[in-house]
Design a protein around this motif. Structure first.
Motif, PDB file in Angstrom:
ATOM      1  N   LEU A   1      46.815  36.944  40.616  1.00  0.00           N
ATOM      2  CA  LEU A   1      46.186  36.680  39.322  1.00  0.00           C
ATOM      3  C   LEU A   1      45.253  35.474  39.418  1.00  0.00           C
ATOM      4  CD1 LEU A   1      49.310  37.207  37.021  1.00  0.00           C
ATOM      5  CD2 LEU A   1      47.567  38.889  37.697  1.00  0.00           C
ATOM      6  N   LYS A   2      44.169  35.526  38.667  1.00  0.00           N
ATOM      7  CA  LYS A   2      43.207  34.424  38.663  1.00  0.00           C
ATOM      8  C   LYS A   2      43.705  33.234  37.854  1.00  0.00           C
ATOM      9  CE  LYS A   2      39.920  36.738  40.852  1.00  0.00           C
ATOM     10  NZ  LYS A   2      39.414  36.335  42.186  1.00  0.00           N
TER      11      LYS A   2
ATOM     12  N   LEU B   1      47.844  42.187  43.574  1.00  0.00           N
ATOM     13  CA  LEU B   1      46.675  41.560  42.957  1.00  0.00           C
ATOM     14  C   LEU B   1      47.030  40.124  42.558  1.00  0.00           C
ATOM     15  CD1 LEU B   1      46.585  44.761  42.261  1.00  0.00           C
ATOM     16  CD2 LEU B   1      44.908  44.091  40.524  1.00  0.00           C
TER      17      LEU B   1
ATOM     18  N   GLU C   1      43.542  37.546  30.706  1.00  0.00           N
ATOM     19  CA  GLU C   1      43.228  38.221  31.970  1.00  0.00           C
ATOM     20  C   GLU C   1      43.729  39.660  31.992  1.00  0.00           C
ATOM     21  OE1 GLU C   1      43.587  37.274  36.790  1.00  0.00           O
ATOM     22  OE2 GLU C   1      44.808  36.158  35.362  1.00  0.00           O
TER      23      GLU C   1
ATOM     24  N   TYR D   1      39.124  40.901  42.503  1.00  0.00           N
ATOM     25  CA  TYR D   1      40.454  40.594  43.029  1.00  0.00           C
ATOM     26  C   TYR D   1      40.541  40.948  44.514  1.00  0.00           C
ATOM     27  CZ  TYR D   1      41.788  39.918  38.211  1.00  0.00           C
ATOM     28  OH  TYR D   1      41.857  39.445  36.915  1.00  0.00           O
ATOM     29  N   ASP D   2      41.155  40.068  45.271  1.00  0.00           N
ATOM     30  CA  ASP D   2      41.367  40.297  46.695  1.00  0.00           C
ATOM     31  C   ASP D   2      42.720  40.977  46.859  1.00  0.00           C
ATOM     32  OD1 ASP D   2      41.231  40.295  49.405  1.00  0.00           O
ATOM     33  OD2 ASP D   2      41.628  38.159  49.673  1.00  0.00           O
ATOM     34  N   VAL D   3      42.724  42.300  46.871  1.00  0.00           N
ATOM     35  CA  VAL D   3      43.951  43.083  46.822  1.00  0.00           C
ATOM     36  C   VAL D   3      44.527  43.284  48.225  1.00  0.00           C
ATOM     37  CG1 VAL D   3      44.973  45.287  46.150  1.00  0.00           C
ATOM     38  CG2 VAL D   3      43.171  44.265  44.747  1.00  0.00           C
TER      39      VAL D   3
ATOM     40  N   VAL E   1      42.780  42.805  34.741  1.00  0.00           N
ATOM     41  CA  VAL E   1      43.768  43.225  35.733  1.00  0.00           C
ATOM     42  C   VAL E   1      44.081  44.711  35.587  1.00  0.00           C
ATOM     43  CG1 VAL E   1      46.183  42.998  36.443  1.00  0.00           C
ATOM     44  CG2 VAL E   1      44.797  40.960  36.054  1.00  0.00           C
TER      45      VAL E   1
ATOM     46  N   GLN F   1      38.355  47.036  44.026  1.00  0.00           N
ATOM     47  CA  GLN F   1      39.188  45.895  43.651  1.00  0.00           C
ATOM     48  C   GLN F   1      38.474  44.876  42.766  1.00  0.00           C
ATOM     49  OE1 GLN F   1      40.384  44.137  47.349  1.00  0.00           O
ATOM     50  NE2 GLN F   1      38.369  43.275  47.816  1.00  0.00           N
TER      51      GLN F   1
END
Length: 259
Positions: free
Chosen positions: A53-54, A51, A66, A124-126, A70, A121
Protein backbone atom coordinates in the motif's frame (compact mmCIF):
# COMPACT_ATOMS: atom_id res chain seq x y z
CA UNK A 1 -4.94 -28.62 -25.61
CA UNK A 2 -8.08 -26.69 -24.74
CA UNK A 3 -7.63 -23.19 -23.32
CA UNK A 4 -8.70 -22.82 -19.69
CA UNK A 5 -12.18 -21.40 -19.21
CA UNK A 6 -12.18 -17.74 -18.13
CA UNK A 7 -15.50 -18.06 -16.32
CA UNK A 8 -15.76 -19.02 -12.66
CA UNK A 9 -17.57 -22.34 -12.26
CA UNK A 10 -19.43 -20.97 -9.26
CA UNK A 11 -21.75 -18.08 -8.53
CA UNK A 12 -19.80 -15.28 -6.86
CA UNK A 13 -20.77 -14.41 -3.30
CA UNK A 14 -18.38 -11.93 -1.71
CA UNK A 15 -18.11 -11.33 2.01
CA UNK A 16 -15.86 -8.84 3.84
CA UNK A 17 -14.95 -9.09 7.50
CA UNK A 18 -12.48 -7.82 10.09
CA UNK A 19 -10.38 -9.92 12.43
CA UNK A 20 -7.37 -9.81 14.73
CA UNK A 21 -4.28 -11.92 14.10
CA UNK A 22 -1.18 -12.37 16.26
CA UNK A 23 0.46 -9.58 14.21
CA UNK A 24 -2.46 -7.17 14.38
CA UNK A 25 -5.72 -6.31 12.61
CA UNK A 26 -6.64 -7.73 9.22
CA UNK A 27 -9.45 -7.24 6.76
CA UNK A 28 -10.50 -10.16 4.58
CA UNK A 29 -12.58 -10.36 1.43
CA UNK A 30 -13.59 -13.85 0.34
CA UNK A 31 -15.70 -15.29 -2.46
CA UNK A 32 -17.84 -17.74 -0.49
CA UNK A 33 -19.35 -18.99 -3.72
CA UNK A 34 -16.26 -21.15 -4.25
CA UNK A 35 -16.77 -23.05 -1.00
CA UNK A 36 -18.96 -25.90 -2.36
CA UNK A 37 -16.34 -26.67 -5.04
CA UNK A 38 -13.21 -26.25 -2.93
CA UNK A 39 -10.77 -27.76 -3.50
CA UNK A 40 -10.84 -28.04 -7.31
CA UNK A 41 -8.50 -30.75 -8.59
CA UNK A 42 -8.16 -28.84 -11.87
CA UNK A 43 -6.74 -25.79 -10.04
CA UNK A 44 -4.06 -27.01 -7.61
CA UNK A 45 -1.76 -23.98 -7.84
CA UNK A 46 -2.11 -20.90 -5.64
CA UNK A 47 -1.03 -17.52 -6.93
CA UNK A 48 -0.47 -14.71 -4.42
CA UNK A 49 -0.20 -11.16 -5.67
CA UNK A 50 1.17 -8.71 -3.09
CA UNK A 51 0.34 -5.01 -3.47
CA UNK A 52 2.32 -2.86 -0.99
CA UNK A 53 0.00 0.00 0.00
CA UNK A 54 1.13 3.55 -0.73
CA UNK A 55 -0.42 5.14 2.35
CA UNK A 56 -1.72 2.55 4.82
CA UNK A 57 -3.35 3.57 8.07
CA UNK A 58 -1.27 3.41 11.25
CA UNK A 59 -2.68 -0.08 11.96
CA UNK A 60 -1.53 -1.35 8.55
CA UNK A 61 -4.98 -1.48 6.98
CA UNK A 62 -6.18 0.10 3.76
CA UNK A 63 -7.03 3.79 4.01
CA UNK A 64 -10.31 4.85 2.41
CA UNK A 65 -8.45 7.44 0.29
CA UNK A 66 -6.46 4.64 -1.37
CA UNK A 67 -9.23 2.08 -1.54
CA UNK A 68 -10.49 2.90 -5.04
CA UNK A 69 -7.00 2.77 -6.56
CA UNK A 70 -6.09 -0.54 -4.91
CA UNK A 71 -9.31 -2.30 -5.88
CA UNK A 72 -9.08 -0.92 -9.43
CA UNK A 73 -5.65 -2.56 -9.78
CA UNK A 74 -6.89 -5.76 -8.15
CA UNK A 75 -9.81 -5.89 -10.57
CA UNK A 76 -7.53 -5.30 -13.56
CA UNK A 77 -5.15 -8.03 -12.44
CA UNK A 78 -7.90 -10.57 -11.89
CA UNK A 79 -9.45 -9.73 -15.26
CA UNK A 80 -6.19 -10.08 -17.22
CA UNK A 81 -5.31 -13.38 -15.53
CA UNK A 82 -8.74 -14.97 -15.86
CA UNK A 83 -8.18 -16.06 -19.50
CA UNK A 84 -5.27 -18.17 -18.19
CA UNK A 85 -7.71 -19.97 -15.91
CA UNK A 86 -6.64 -18.16 -12.74
CA UNK A 87 -9.70 -17.75 -10.51
CA UNK A 88 -9.76 -15.10 -7.80
CA UNK A 89 -11.02 -16.33 -4.45
CA UNK A 90 -10.32 -13.40 -2.16
CA UNK A 91 -7.89 -10.93 -0.65
CA UNK A 92 -6.30 -10.12 2.69
CA UNK A 93 -4.99 -6.78 3.99
CA UNK A 94 -2.27 -7.13 6.60
CA UNK A 95 0.62 -4.94 7.78
CA UNK A 96 0.44 -2.49 4.89
CA UNK A 97 0.04 -5.03 2.09
CA UNK A 98 -3.01 -6.18 0.15
CA UNK A 99 -2.63 -9.84 -0.85
CA UNK A 100 -4.77 -11.15 -3.70
CA UNK A 101 -5.28 -14.92 -4.01
CA UNK A 102 -6.09 -16.90 -7.14
CA UNK A 103 -6.10 -20.60 -8.00
CA UNK A 104 -5.12 -21.95 -11.39
CA UNK A 105 -4.10 -25.04 -13.36
CA UNK A 106 -0.58 -26.36 -12.91
CA UNK A 107 0.21 -25.77 -16.60
CA UNK A 108 0.36 -21.98 -16.08
CA UNK A 109 3.85 -20.65 -15.37
CA UNK A 110 5.29 -17.49 -13.84
CA UNK A 111 6.68 -16.62 -17.27
CA UNK A 112 3.10 -16.29 -18.50
CA UNK A 113 1.78 -14.45 -15.45
CA UNK A 114 4.46 -11.87 -14.62
CA UNK A 115 4.27 -9.89 -17.91
CA UNK A 116 0.51 -9.56 -17.53
CA UNK A 117 0.86 -8.40 -13.93
CA UNK A 118 3.50 -5.84 -14.87
CA UNK A 119 1.28 -4.51 -17.65
CA UNK A 120 -1.71 -4.03 -15.34
CA UNK A 121 -0.21 -3.17 -11.94
CA UNK A 122 -0.43 0.58 -12.49
CA UNK A 123 1.41 2.55 -9.80
CA UNK A 124 1.90 -0.53 -7.62
CA UNK A 125 4.96 -2.77 -7.64
CA UNK A 126 3.17 -6.11 -7.41
CA UNK A 127 5.05 -9.17 -6.22
CA UNK A 128 4.02 -12.55 -7.69
CA UNK A 129 4.33 -15.84 -5.81
CA UNK A 130 3.35 -19.30 -7.08
CA UNK A 131 2.95 -22.35 -4.86
CA UNK A 132 1.16 -25.70 -4.92
CA UNK A 133 -1.93 -25.83 -2.76
CA UNK A 134 -4.05 -28.74 -4.03
CA UNK A 135 -6.11 -28.79 -0.83
CA UNK A 136 -6.91 -25.05 -1.12
CA UNK A 137 -5.73 -24.60 2.47
CA UNK A 138 -5.22 -20.86 2.01
CA UNK A 139 -8.82 -20.45 0.88
CA UNK A 140 -10.33 -22.84 3.43
CA UNK A 141 -8.16 -21.88 6.42
CA UNK A 142 -6.48 -18.51 5.88
CA UNK A 143 -9.33 -16.66 4.16
CA UNK A 144 -12.39 -18.52 5.37
CA UNK A 145 -14.20 -17.05 8.39
CA UNK A 146 -13.74 -18.72 11.75
CA UNK A 147 -16.60 -21.01 12.86
CA UNK A 148 -18.02 -18.22 15.05
CA UNK A 149 -17.75 -15.58 12.31
CA UNK A 150 -19.42 -17.97 9.88
CA UNK A 151 -22.20 -18.79 12.33
CA UNK A 152 -22.87 -15.12 13.02
CA UNK A 153 -23.34 -14.69 9.27
CA UNK A 154 -25.75 -17.63 9.21
CA UNK A 155 -27.58 -16.16 12.20
CA UNK A 156 -28.14 -12.91 10.33
CA UNK A 157 -29.67 -14.79 7.41
CA UNK A 158 -31.89 -16.98 9.59
CA UNK A 159 -33.13 -14.09 11.74
CA UNK A 160 -33.78 -11.97 8.64
CA UNK A 161 -35.99 -14.74 7.25
CA UNK A 162 -37.91 -14.99 10.53
CA UNK A 163 -38.34 -11.21 10.65
CA UNK A 164 -39.62 -11.15 7.08
CA UNK A 165 -42.28 -13.71 8.09
CA UNK A 166 -43.44 -11.46 10.93
CA UNK A 167 -41.80 -13.47 13.72
CA UNK A 168 -41.88 -12.02 17.24
CA UNK A 169 -38.15 -12.44 17.76
CA UNK A 170 -38.21 -11.42 21.43
CA UNK A 171 -40.64 -14.22 22.35
CA UNK A 172 -38.84 -17.20 23.87
CA UNK A 173 -39.43 -20.61 22.30
CA UNK A 174 -37.71 -23.99 21.90
CA UNK A 175 -34.68 -23.61 19.65
CA UNK A 176 -33.27 -26.82 18.17
CA UNK A 177 -29.51 -27.23 17.64
CA UNK A 178 -27.33 -29.84 15.92
CA UNK A 179 -23.65 -30.74 16.09
CA UNK A 180 -21.49 -33.54 14.67
CA UNK A 181 -18.56 -35.38 16.24
CA UNK A 182 -16.05 -37.89 14.94
CA UNK A 183 -16.04 -39.96 18.12
CA UNK A 184 -18.88 -41.01 20.41
CA UNK A 185 -16.88 -40.20 23.54
CA UNK A 186 -16.39 -36.60 22.43
CA UNK A 187 -20.12 -36.30 21.72
CA UNK A 188 -20.93 -37.65 25.19
CA UNK A 189 -18.51 -35.28 26.91
CA UNK A 190 -19.87 -32.33 24.95
CA UNK A 191 -23.39 -33.35 25.94
CA UNK A 192 -22.42 -33.25 29.61
CA UNK A 193 -21.07 -29.73 29.31
CA UNK A 194 -24.06 -28.54 27.30
CA UNK A 195 -26.41 -29.92 29.97
CA UNK A 196 -24.61 -27.67 32.42
CA UNK A 197 -25.52 -24.71 30.22
CA UNK A 198 -29.22 -25.59 30.38
CA UNK A 199 -29.64 -27.44 27.10
CA UNK A 200 -32.02 -30.42 27.09
CA UNK A 201 -33.65 -33.02 24.82
CA UNK A 202 -30.38 -34.66 23.79
CA UNK A 203 -30.37 -37.32 21.10
CA UNK A 204 -27.09 -38.87 19.93
CA UNK A 205 -26.92 -41.23 16.96
CA UNK A 206 -24.43 -42.34 14.33
CA UNK A 207 -25.17 -41.05 10.83
CA UNK A 208 -23.51 -41.22 7.37
CA UNK A 209 -22.18 -37.66 7.18
CA UNK A 210 -18.63 -37.16 5.80
CA UNK A 211 -18.12 -40.84 6.52
CA UNK A 212 -19.69 -42.00 9.79
CA UNK A 213 -20.15 -39.36 12.47
CA UNK A 214 -22.04 -38.95 15.71
CA UNK A 215 -24.88 -36.45 15.45
CA UNK A 216 -25.97 -34.68 18.61
CA UNK A 217 -29.35 -32.92 18.63
CA UNK A 218 -30.40 -30.75 21.57
CA UNK A 219 -32.55 -27.75 22.43
CA UNK A 220 -33.08 -24.88 24.84
CA UNK A 221 -35.68 -22.16 25.30
CA UNK A 222 -34.34 -18.81 24.06
CA UNK A 223 -35.37 -15.70 22.21
CA UNK A 224 -34.10 -15.56 18.63
CA UNK A 225 -33.04 -11.94 18.10
CA UNK A 226 -29.59 -11.37 16.57
CA UNK A 227 -27.76 -10.58 19.80
CA UNK A 228 -29.20 -13.51 21.72
CA UNK A 229 -28.55 -16.08 19.02
CA UNK A 230 -24.97 -14.86 18.57
CA UNK A 231 -24.41 -15.35 22.30
CA UNK A 232 -26.07 -18.78 22.30
CA UNK A 233 -24.01 -19.97 19.34
CA UNK A 234 -20.81 -18.74 20.94
CA UNK A 235 -21.67 -20.81 24.04
CA UNK A 236 -22.24 -23.89 21.92
CA UNK A 237 -19.17 -23.41 19.74
CA UNK A 238 -16.92 -23.07 22.78
CA UNK A 239 -18.04 -26.55 23.85
CA UNK A 240 -18.30 -28.25 20.46
CA UNK A 241 -14.96 -27.02 19.12
CA UNK A 242 -13.11 -28.15 22.24
CA UNK A 243 -14.38 -31.68 21.54
CA UNK A 244 -13.35 -31.71 17.88
CA UNK A 245 -16.91 -31.27 16.71
CA UNK A 246 -18.69 -29.04 14.24
CA UNK A 247 -21.80 -26.99 14.95
CA UNK A 248 -24.40 -27.21 12.20
CA UNK A 249 -26.81 -24.48 13.20
CA UNK A 250 -30.25 -23.99 14.71
CA UNK A 251 -33.92 -23.88 13.86
CA UNK A 252 -37.20 -23.01 15.53
CA UNK A 253 -40.92 -22.62 14.98
CA UNK A 254 -42.24 -19.32 13.69
CA UNK A 255 -43.94 -17.25 16.40
CA UNK A 256 -46.29 -14.49 15.19
CA UNK A 257 -49.22 -12.52 16.57
CA UNK A 258 -51.54 -15.26 15.26
CA UNK A 259 -49.54 -18.14 16.72
Amino acid sequence: MNAPSSAKPWRESFEDYFRWSTEGPQTVGIDLGANPLAPMASHPVLWRLALPLKNPMSNGLLDSDEEDAVFAVQGALEACLRPLGLLGVGHLVDQGVQYVYLYGPKSITARQVRPLVQAHQGAYDVDVARTRDPGWTVYLQTLFPSPLQWQVRMNRQRVALLRAEGDLLDVARKVEHRAHFTWEREAEEAEGRLRGLGFQGFRCQIVPVRGLMWRLDFRRVDTVDDARMDAVCEEILDVVASHWGTYDGWGCLLVTEDF
